[in-house]
Write a protein that holds these residues in place. Sequence first.
Motif, PDB file in Angstrom:
ATOM      1  N   ASP A 147       0.849  -1.198   0.000  1.00  0.00           N
ATOM      2  CA  ASP A 147       0.000   0.000   0.000  1.00  0.00           C
ATOM      3  C   ASP A 147       0.882   1.245   0.000  1.00  0.00           C
ATOM      4  O   ASP A 147       1.128   1.868   1.031  1.00  0.00           O
ATOM      5  N   VAL A 148       1.394   1.586  -1.167  1.00  0.00           N
ATOM      6  CA  VAL A 148       2.312   2.715  -1.281  1.00  0.00           C
ATOM      7  C   VAL A 148       1.556   4.019  -1.487  1.00  0.00           C
ATOM      8  O   VAL A 148       1.844   5.022  -0.855  1.00  0.00           O
ATOM      9  N   TRP A 149       0.568   4.031  -2.366  1.00  0.00           N
ATOM     10  CA  TRP A 149      -0.182   5.244  -2.678  1.00  0.00           C
ATOM     11  C   TRP A 149      -1.542   5.204  -1.991  1.00  0.00           C
ATOM     12  O   TRP A 149      -2.277   4.246  -2.124  1.00  0.00           O
ATOM     13  N   HIS A 150      -1.865   6.258  -1.284  1.00  0.00           N
ATOM     14  CA  HIS A 150      -3.190   6.394  -0.704  1.00  0.00           C
ATOM     15  C   HIS A 150      -4.051   7.182  -1.683  1.00  0.00           C
ATOM     16  O   HIS A 150      -3.548   7.986  -2.459  1.00  0.00           O
ATOM     17  N   ALA A 151      -5.338   6.973  -1.656  1.00  0.00           N
ATOM     18  CA  ALA A 151      -6.254   7.487  -2.685  1.00  0.00           C
ATOM     19  C   ALA A 151      -6.126   8.979  -2.969  1.00  0.00           C
ATOM     20  O   ALA A 151      -6.063   9.368  -4.132  1.00  0.00           O
ATOM     21  N   PRO A 152      -6.089   9.883  -1.994  1.00  0.00           N
ATOM     22  CA  PRO A 152      -6.042  11.315  -2.327  1.00  0.00           C
ATOM     23  C   PRO A 152      -4.715  11.763  -2.943  1.00  0.00           C
ATOM     24  O   PRO A 152      -4.682  12.718  -3.714  1.00  0.00           O
ATOM     25  N   LEU A 153      -3.630  11.090  -2.631  1.00  0.00           N
ATOM     26  CA  LEU A 153      -2.319  11.554  -3.095  1.00  0.00           C
ATOM     27  C   LEU A 153      -2.176  11.577  -4.616  1.00  0.00           C
ATOM     28  O   LEU A 153      -1.728  12.594  -5.166  1.00  0.00           O
ATOM     29  N   PRO A 154      -2.545  10.542  -5.365  1.00  0.00           N
ATOM     30  CA  PRO A 154      -2.424  10.636  -6.831  1.00  0.00           C
ATOM     31  C   PRO A 154      -3.306  11.738  -7.421  1.00  0.00           C
ATOM     32  O   PRO A 154      -2.914  12.388  -8.387  1.00  0.00           O
ATOM     33  N   ALA A 155      -4.473  11.977  -6.828  1.00  0.00           N
ATOM     34  CA  ALA A 155      -5.332  13.049  -7.316  1.00  0.00           C
ATOM     35  C   ALA A 155      -4.680  14.410  -7.090  1.00  0.00           C
ATOM     36  O   ALA A 155      -4.705  15.285  -7.966  1.00  0.00           O
TER      37      ALA A 155
END
Length: 56
Positions: free
Chosen positions: A15-23
Amino acid sequence: MAAGADITLPRYMTDVWHAPLPAVLAFAGVVIAVLGALVPARRAARLSVAEVLRNE
């Protein structure tokens, strides 16, 4: 690949990327691109056709 090798990886490795971060990163990229294009576009919009053709 971990399932194919029949091993279990710790959650912090998968679980490297959490949902809000790429957005947020995508939005920041769009903002940076727009700001980078704004200055040359405004400068080009102020030129007359004659000036552009003379500089070609």
